[in-house]
Design an enzyme around this catalytic site. Structure first.
Site, PDB file in Angstrom:
ATOM      1  N   HIS A 247      -5.172  -7.531   0.498  1.00 50.20           N
ATOM      2  CA  HIS A 247      -4.464  -6.253   0.556  1.00 50.20           C
ATOM      3  C   HIS A 247      -3.668  -6.100   1.849  1.00 50.20           C
ATOM      4  CE1 HIS A 247      -3.712  -2.114  -0.615  1.00 50.20           C
ATOM      5  NE2 HIS A 247      -4.012  -1.742   0.607  1.00 50.20           N
TER       6      HIS A 247
ATOM      7  N   TYR B 169      -2.049  11.257   0.952  1.00 54.70           N
ATOM      8  CA  TYR B 169      -2.542  11.058  -0.413  1.00 54.70           C
ATOM      9  C   TYR B 169      -2.484  12.364  -1.198  1.00 54.70           C
ATOM     10  CZ  TYR B 169      -4.102   6.291   0.474  1.00 54.70           C
ATOM     11  OH  TYR B 169      -4.139   4.945   0.752  1.00 54.70           O
TER      12      TYR B 169
ATOM     13  N   ASP C  51       0.838  -1.194   0.000  1.00 55.50           N
ATOM     14  CA  ASP C  51       0.000   0.000   0.000  1.00 55.50           C
ATOM     15  C   ASP C  51       0.878   1.251   0.000  1.00 55.50           C
ATOM     16  OD1 ASP C  51      -3.049   0.759   0.392  1.00 55.50           O
ATOM     17  OD2 ASP C  51      -1.918   2.099   1.693  1.00 55.50           O
TER      18      ASP C  51
END
Length: 372
Positions: free
Chosen positions: A350, A293, A160
């Protein structure tokens, strides 16, 4: 925390039978009930406090990290970076298998000295007071951390957001970094053109398209408006929980089953999930973590039209079947020509280190075995 959970004003039940409208009411109601009545933060606190933890200031930010040395000689130093919506919590169950392999089906020569830092703005690390802390800047901080710990040769791993940091480390190639391993192909997620000639490649391409079409909402909000979503994440524990659960389909349904049906998938138990969410809540880092982000988007815009440096270091990669997309070997080789290890794991998604810590540790041992 408990008062706020109980006082939450919930939305009405979704009008569909799946997660296509978001986190389902039954899931969040059971999570809220367990969090407010049965969950024991002190157990997580004790688990953390049983590990050697430190902070050090790097580039103006206090960096929290766990540092566990193996009892075995000639162990390989490994710095492993968590992702979002994770924290060092998602990596805790790998500490034993990686640092003490003989107790977990491995051999003494498989041992690692393990460094688990918290990304700036996440959990117990400080929040940056200025812009610019994208994955590339984090990638510059980690070698300094390893240098301070006395390591002159080490390897790095990430999934990630941690994969973005580890990829950047590979491109920067700091002195002492011997190789990297990842379990998310960030180059494909970033929109890079990938081969689509085989059935496997076309299936992976469809998975990326599906994720962008129906699972990209959190990404866009955090990349463009982290401050806006931050007001909810800092004020409501259930808003924080719902936001963190709504990441990808595979992980969501596994987490939902853990709460609604009491059937966890590997390490994705109710307590482990709430350990991670509670760290975000107690440290008040929902907004600052989301901001990473935005930083990534700004860095991408600055680098538009510029080809990134090639990764010349040895690279290992593991594809887990429940990942956002199952990266084919051809995609990984296109991104990393010096691929020395590739494997398709039989299970896991994930949050592979969290869900399948023993299997994950086995992959890490195999990937870095040629570099010992």
């Amino acid at each position: 925390l408990r008062r706020r959970i109980v006082a939450t004003r919930l939305p009405p039940k979704e009008l569909v039978a799946d997660r296509s409208q978001g986190v389902q009411l039954a899931t969040i109601q059971e999570l809220a009930r367990y969090w407010a009545t049965d969950y024991d933060w002190r157990a997580c606190e004790a688990k953390l406090n049983a590990l050697p933890q430190f902070t050090t200031e790097i580039d103006g930010v206090d960096i929290h990290f766990i540092h566990v040395k193996s009892r075995h000689e000639n162990s390989l130093p490994l710095i492993m970076t968590h992702g979002w919506p994770g924290s060092v919590i998602e990596l805790l169950e790998t500490v034993g298998p990686l640092t003490d392999p003989t107790a977990h089906g491995g051999q003494a020569q498989d041992a690692f000295d393990l460094v688990l830092p918290s990304i700036p703005g996440y959990g117990f690390s400080g929040e940056p007071a200025e812009i610019g802390w994208d994955s590339g800047r984090v990638a510059q901080a980690w070698p300094e951390l390893m240098r301070r710990l006395g390591y002159t040769r080490y390897v790095a791993q990430g999934g990630d957001q941690g994969a973005a940091v580890t990829d950047a480390m590979g491109r920067q190639a700091p002195e002492g970094l011997a190789g990297i391993h990842m379990n998310l192909l960030v180059t494909a997620l970033g929109g890079g053109a990938m081969p689509a000639g085989t059935e496997e490649e076309r299936a992976a391409l469809e998975q990326t398209k599906t994720f962008r079409a129906s699972g990209f909402g959190y990404f866009l909000e955090q990349a463009t408006r982290p401050q806006t979503i931050g007001y909810a994440l800092l004020d409501s524990p259930l808003a924080l929980a719902a936001w963190m659960l709504d990441h990808d389909t595979d992980a969501y349904y596994k987490i939902s089953r853990a709460f609604v049906d009491g059937k966890p998938s590997g390490g994705l138990t109710r307590d482990h999930i709430l350990d991670n969410i509670t760290v975000y809540w107690l440290t008040g880092t929902g907004a600052s973590a989301a901001r990473s982000y935005w930083e990534g988007g700004q860095a991408t815009a600055r680098a538009a039209g510029q080809a990134p440096p090639e990764v010349k270091l040895p690279v290992g990669f593991t594809t887990f079947p429940g990942e956002i997309f199952a990266a084919p070997r051809s995609w990984v080789e296109k991104s990393y020509p010096n691929l020395i290890y590739f494997n398709k794991a039989g299970r896991g998604g994930h949050f592979a280190a969290w869900e399948e810590p023993e299997l994950f540790a086995t992959e890490i041992r195999a990937a870095f075995s040629p570099l010992r």
